[in-house]
Design an enzyme around this catalytic site. Structure first.
Site, short mmCIF file in Angstrom:
data_model
loop_
_atom_site.label_atom_id
_atom_site.label_comp_id
_atom_site.label_asym_id
_atom_site.label_seq_id
_atom_site.Cartn_x
_atom_site.Cartn_y
_atom_site.Cartn_z
N LYS A 1 0.88 -1.17 0.00
CA LYS A 1 0.00 0.00 0.00
C LYS A 1 0.92 1.21 0.00
CE LYS A 1 -3.13 2.92 2.47
NZ LYS A 1 -3.83 3.25 3.71
N GLY B 1 -8.16 9.80 9.17
CA GLY B 1 -8.56 9.95 10.57
C GLY B 1 -9.59 11.04 10.82
N GLY C 1 -11.06 8.50 5.64
CA GLY C 1 -12.15 9.45 5.80
C GLY C 1 -13.44 8.85 6.32
N ALA D 1 -9.49 2.22 9.03
CA ALA D 1 -8.82 1.77 10.24
C ALA D 1 -9.43 2.45 11.46
CB ALA D 1 -7.32 2.06 10.17
#
Lengths: 66, 246
Positions: free
Chosen positions: B91, B152, B179, B200
């Site tokens: 990633k 975040g 987001g 996450a």
């Protein structure tokens, strides 16, 4: 001789190998990678790669992130 | 994705979890089969390992290049990650600055091209820019991962129109990454036609991470179902579902 291991200057005996540096930091069987002066040292070469004066060694592992 | 078939369309991250135990329970509840990890210097007093958690649960690790600001940094991190985790999937994150954590498009494209040349399967975290997404696909990325909003922030999908444009043109999977704040926003990503959602902190920093993980699993499945079912057109005025006369 002096080397820098994970950002800290340390004195190690001449002919210290990458393998010995890794094992001084972790006993993890896998999930670890090593950069010697920013170049990857493949696992197969840890035991035969010896450090020189002022070498920079980074020992990295997967952590929580992303 | 990249020739690999997943049954879950939820990709998770591991950052921000209060403990490894809660992380493991949340990952299990989410049903994820692909989860990101970061690469950092070994800490001799670290307790437990996220790598063990993933292996124990059969979750494929997706190393990221978080913390990288240049293509050169990202390349170095990717090579180390490949060595540590024995995967060529990466990633790719190349961040412009600490305040916004927005991708730097110039460094990102440069890094993507070079990593593809080195044989990596590159999954780039990108801006919600359809042109940049197209360029990333053209250099050989295996997916594109546009942000819904800054990392975040929990702001949801700020520009659904752009996400739709990216989906329309893409020949590789599109994954909304970053987001997402809550389940309805993950469902929206799927309703817009994305192939997967990556998140996450929406799970790890929820009041109850395990409960939220299950909600995200359901939301992604619901959004995918709704997309495949085809929504009704939006109308300005009412239309009776049962005619008043035969």
């Amino acid at each position: 001789m002096d080397v820098i291991i994970n950002g800290e200057r340390r004195e190690v005996s001449p002919r210290t190998t990458v393998e010995e540096v890794v094992r001084s930091l972790t006993q993890a069987p896998g999930g670890v990678a090593v950069a010697l002066n920013d170049e990857v040292v493949p696992k197969a070469g840890w035991a035969t790669t010896r450090l020189g004066d002022d070498d920079r060694v980074d020992v990295l592992t997967a952590v929580q992130g992303g | 994705m990249a020739g690999h078939r997943f049954s879950s369309r939820l990709i998770t991250g591991t950052g921000g979890a209060p403990s490894l135990r809660i992380l493991e329970d949340a990952l299990t509840a989410s049903g994820t089969e692909l989860t990101t990890v970061a690469l950092r210097r070994v800490s001799p007093d670290a307790e437990g390992s996220v790598w063990d958690v993933l292996r124990r649960n059969g979750i494929r690790p997706l190393p990221n290049t978080s913390g990288c600001f240049t293509a050169g940094d990202a390349l170095r991190t990717a090579r180390l990650a490949r060595e540590a985790l024995e995967t060529d999937w990466i990633k790719l994150e190349v961040i412009a600055d600490e305040r916004t954590l927005l991708p730097d498009p110039v460094e990102l494209l440069d890094a993507a091209e070079r990593l593809v040349d080195e044989g990596f399967t590159v999954l780039p975290y990108t801006n919600d820019d359809p042109v940049l997404a197209r360029r990333l696909e053209q250099v050989g990325c295996a997916a594109v991962m546009p942000l819904g909003a800054p990392i975040g922030s929990g702001l949801g999908i700020r520009n659904p129109h752009n996400i739709e444009l990216i989906v329309e043109q893409a020949g590789v999977p599109v994954v909304v990454d970053a987001g997402i704040g809550t389940a309805s926003e993950a469902a929206l990503a799927m309703e817009l036609g994305c192939d997967a959602v990556m998140l996450a902190t929406a799970i790890t920093r929820a009041e109850d991470p395990v409960l939220m993980a299950g909600a995200m699993r359901d939301a992604v499945a619901a959004g995918r179902g709704a997309r495949r079912a085809g929504r009704i057109p939006v109308r300005r005025y009412a239309q009776a579902s049962s005619p008043a006369v035969d």
